[in-house]
Scaffold this motif. Structure first.
Motif, mmCIF file in Angstrom:
data_model
loop_
_atom_site.group_PDB
_atom_site.id
_atom_site.type_symbol
_atom_site.label_atom_id
_atom_site.label_comp_id
_atom_site.label_asym_id
_atom_site.label_seq_id
_atom_site.Cartn_x
_atom_site.Cartn_y
_atom_site.Cartn_z
ATOM 1 N N PHE A 165 -2.526 -0.331 8.142
ATOM 2 C CA PHE A 165 -1.848 0.963 8.249
ATOM 3 C C PHE A 165 -1.606 1.590 6.876
ATOM 4 O O PHE A 165 -1.891 2.770 6.676
ATOM 5 C CB PHE A 165 -0.516 0.788 8.985
ATOM 6 C CG PHE A 165 0.297 2.057 9.054
ATOM 7 C CD1 PHE A 165 0.135 2.937 10.114
ATOM 8 C CD2 PHE A 165 1.219 2.376 8.055
ATOM 9 C CE1 PHE A 165 0.872 4.119 10.176
ATOM 10 C CE2 PHE A 165 1.954 3.549 8.104
ATOM 11 C CZ PHE A 165 1.778 4.423 9.172
ATOM 12 N N PHE A 166 -1.063 0.814 5.949
ATOM 13 C CA PHE A 166 -0.694 1.381 4.652
ATOM 14 C C PHE A 166 -1.909 1.935 3.922
ATOM 15 O O PHE A 166 -1.860 3.033 3.355
ATOM 16 C CB PHE A 166 0.013 0.346 3.772
ATOM 17 C CG PHE A 166 0.469 0.899 2.449
ATOM 18 C CD1 PHE A 166 1.646 1.628 2.360
ATOM 19 C CD2 PHE A 166 -0.289 0.712 1.292
ATOM 20 C CE1 PHE A 166 2.069 2.166 1.144
ATOM 21 C CE2 PHE A 166 0.117 1.243 0.073
ATOM 22 C CZ PHE A 166 1.298 1.970 0.007
ATOM 23 N N PHE A 167 -3.007 1.189 3.933
ATOM 24 C CA PHE A 167 -4.208 1.672 3.249
ATOM 25 C C PHE A 167 -4.714 2.957 3.886
ATOM 26 O O PHE A 167 -5.041 3.922 3.187
ATOM 27 C CB PHE A 167 -5.324 0.625 3.279
ATOM 28 C CG PHE A 167 -6.589 1.094 2.607
ATOM 29 C CD1 PHE A 167 -6.731 0.985 1.241
ATOM 30 C CD2 PHE A 167 -7.612 1.681 3.348
ATOM 31 C CE1 PHE A 167 -7.890 1.446 0.598
ATOM 32 C CE2 PHE A 167 -8.769 2.141 2.722
ATOM 33 C CZ PHE A 167 -8.900 2.023 1.346
ATOM 34 N N ALA A 168 -4.784 2.985 5.230
ATOM 35 C CA ALA A 168 -5.298 4.165 5.925
ATOM 36 C C ALA A 168 -4.373 5.362 5.750
ATOM 37 O O ALA A 168 -4.827 6.509 5.764
ATOM 38 C CB ALA A 168 -5.492 3.867 7.408
ATOM 39 N N HIS A 169 -3.075 5.107 5.588
ATOM 40 C CA HIS A 169 -2.103 6.199 5.491
ATOM 41 C C HIS A 169 -2.066 6.800 4.083
ATOM 42 O O HIS A 169 -2.336 7.993 3.907
ATOM 43 C CB HIS A 169 -0.717 5.686 5.884
ATOM 44 C CG HIS A 169 0.288 6.775 6.095
ATOM 45 N ND1 HIS A 169 0.283 7.573 7.211
ATOM 46 C CD2 HIS A 169 1.317 7.208 5.331
ATOM 47 C CE1 HIS A 169 1.272 8.450 7.122
ATOM 48 N NE2 HIS A 169 1.907 8.247 5.980
ATOM 49 N N ILE A 170 -1.777 5.989 3.095
ATOM 50 C CA ILE A 170 -1.645 6.505 1.725
ATOM 51 C C ILE A 170 -2.330 5.623 0.689
ATOM 52 O O ILE A 170 -2.730 6.094 -0.373
ATOM 53 C CB ILE A 170 -0.149 6.676 1.355
ATOM 54 C CG1 ILE A 170 0.014 7.386 0.016
ATOM 55 C CG2 ILE A 170 0.574 5.326 1.368
ATOM 56 C CD1 ILE A 170 1.460 7.689 -0.357
ATOM 57 N N GLY A 171 -2.519 4.343 1.012
ATOM 58 C CA GLY A 171 -3.066 3.406 0.036
ATOM 59 C C GLY A 171 -4.424 3.802 -0.502
ATOM 60 O O GLY A 171 -4.735 3.556 -1.675
ATOM 61 N N TRP A 172 -5.240 4.440 0.334
ATOM 62 C CA TRP A 172 -6.581 4.834 -0.105
ATOM 63 C C TRP A 172 -6.551 5.851 -1.246
ATOM 64 O O TRP A 172 -7.515 5.959 -2.003
ATOM 65 C CB TRP A 172 -7.380 5.384 1.077
ATOM 66 C CG TRP A 172 -6.861 6.673 1.667
ATOM 67 C CD1 TRP A 172 -5.765 6.831 2.454
ATOM 68 C CD2 TRP A 172 -7.436 7.979 1.518
ATOM 69 N NE1 TRP A 172 -5.615 8.160 2.807
ATOM 70 C CE2 TRP A 172 -6.627 8.877 2.261
ATOM 71 C CE3 TRP A 172 -8.563 8.458 0.851
ATOM 72 C CZ2 TRP A 172 -6.910 10.244 2.322
ATOM 73 C CZ3 TRP A 172 -8.846 9.818 0.929
ATOM 74 C CH2 TRP A 172 -8.022 10.691 1.656
ATOM 75 N N LEU A 173 -5.427 6.555 -1.375
ATOM 76 C CA LEU A 173 -5.273 7.518 -2.468
ATOM 77 C C LEU A 173 -4.747 6.881 -3.745
ATOM 78 O O LEU A 173 -4.728 7.515 -4.797
ATOM 79 C CB LEU A 173 -4.320 8.638 -2.035
ATOM 80 C CG LEU A 173 -4.826 9.525 -0.892
ATOM 81 C CD1 LEU A 173 -3.685 10.370 -0.344
ATOM 82 C CD2 LEU A 173 -5.980 10.405 -1.350
ATOM 83 N N LEU A 174 -4.314 5.634 -3.641
ATOM 84 C CA LEU A 174 -3.698 4.951 -4.777
ATOM 85 C C LEU A 174 -4.643 3.984 -5.466
ATOM 86 O O LEU A 174 -4.267 3.347 -6.449
ATOM 87 C CB LEU A 174 -2.443 4.197 -4.318
ATOM 88 C CG LEU A 174 -1.420 5.014 -3.517
ATOM 89 C CD1 LEU A 174 -0.243 4.134 -3.122
ATOM 90 C CD2 LEU A 174 -0.960 6.226 -4.308
#
Length: 327
Positions: A145-154
């Motif tokens: 969830f975290f990667f798909a939500h915002i982690g991919w931008l980090l």
């Protein structure tokens, strides 16, 4: 994917023009260890500051005037339409055609959304559909969830995302002068539309304090709109039913449908990505479809593509999870 369609308001689009959002069944992830995760510290710091500012904006809500709250909601909807009706349904999927005035409005609204320029947003979204839930998917939900939500931008993009994105045919985007003009002047347009205008209007027209004007209609509104969009990538790929295709991750998620003004019918959308409504239920919980239909009514939108009732029902019966309900 079955490409039989009928049009609600126009003539059929050639088959060759709608294949860029089909899943690529020939893609295979590379064997061996995954590339190391490399943090993008600039994005990490900026996102942390943004969400801290939004949290502070929540504490200012009781002191904001009702006009400021209404203005904030208005800016939320306009910026959301710049993504949903603009970058997504128009420019990523070409599910309808828009006149020049409508394209200009959607480009301005997209700058208010500040989620990358239209060209980059549409490119990444086409890659997402073509390689969904693989290493080539920019926000691969199989990574959590975290990667798909915002982690991919980090973090730095997986090399396959960059490679596959560079090979897409984006001639239609390059040929659209509105898209390329917005891309050229994206940074000043974001400063003007995402931050200055939402802040200036309450301060100038009804005497709201600059402090509240900045943290509520600018920063808090922007952060809420960002997370509403991100929920489509995360929650709508993890939680919900799959009435049209149980073999793919995207789900029907009512909360996401509400927060993202119609984009939570996600199992339907990945099954029929060419459908301008992203749903078989018309205006139901779908403000974006209401907007596009109104634009068609006044002559600013045409050729709205729609999956036929027969095709939808046949697909639900053949590959759905049995949860399909009409209406």
């Amino acid at each position: 994917m079955n490409r039989e369609t009928h049009l609600r308001h126009g003539a059929a689009t050639p088959e060759s023009q709608i294949r860029d959002d089909d899943f690529d069944v020939t893609y295979e992830e590379k064997a061996g260890p995954k590339p190391p995760v490399r943090l993008v510290w600039r994005n990490l710091i900026l996102m942390g500051l943004l969400h801290a500012g939004a949290a502070y904006g929540v504490s200012l809500l009781p002191s904001a005037s009702r006009y400021t709250l209404v203005w904030s909601a208005f800016c939320f909807i306009v910026s959301a339409l710049g993504v949903t009706a603009g970058a997504h349904r128009l420019w990523s999927h070409r599910s309808y055609k828009a006149s020049l005035p409508l394209r200009i409005f959607l480009a301005i609204a997209n700058s208010m959304a500040f989620q990358n320029d239209i060209y980059e947003w549409a490119r990444d979204h086409r890659v997402h559909h073509k390689f969904s839930e693989t290493d080539a998917d920019p926000h691969n939900a199989s990574r959590g969830f975290f990667f798909a939500h915002i982690g991919w931008l980090l973090v730095r993009k997986h090399p396959d995302v960059i490679e596959k994105g560079s090979k897409l045919d984006l001639a239609d985007l390059k040929a659209d002068k509105v898209v390329m003009l917005q891309r050229r002047f994206y940074k000043p347009s974001v400063l003007l539309m995402c931050f200055f205008t939402p802040m200036f209007v309450p301060w100038y027209f009804w005497g709201e304090s600059v402090w509240v004007s900045y943290f509520v209609p600018a920063l808090l509104r922007y952060t809420l709109a960002l997370n509403a969009t991100w929920l489509v990538n995360s929650a709508a790929h993890i939680w919900g039913n799959r009435p049209y295709d149980s073999n793919i991750n995207p789900r029907e998620n009512k909360f996401v449908t509400f927060s993202a003004i119609g984009e939570g019918f996600h199992n339907y959308h990945h099954t029929f990505p060419y459908d301008y409504s992203t749903s078989e239920f018309g205006w139901k919980m779908n403000l974006t479809t209401c907007f596009i239909d109104f634009m068609h009514f006044v002559g600013l939108a045409t050729d709205c593509r729609k999956a036929s009732r027969e095709v939808v029902m046949a697909r639900a019966k053949r590959t759905g999870d049995g949860s399909h309900r009409s209406g």
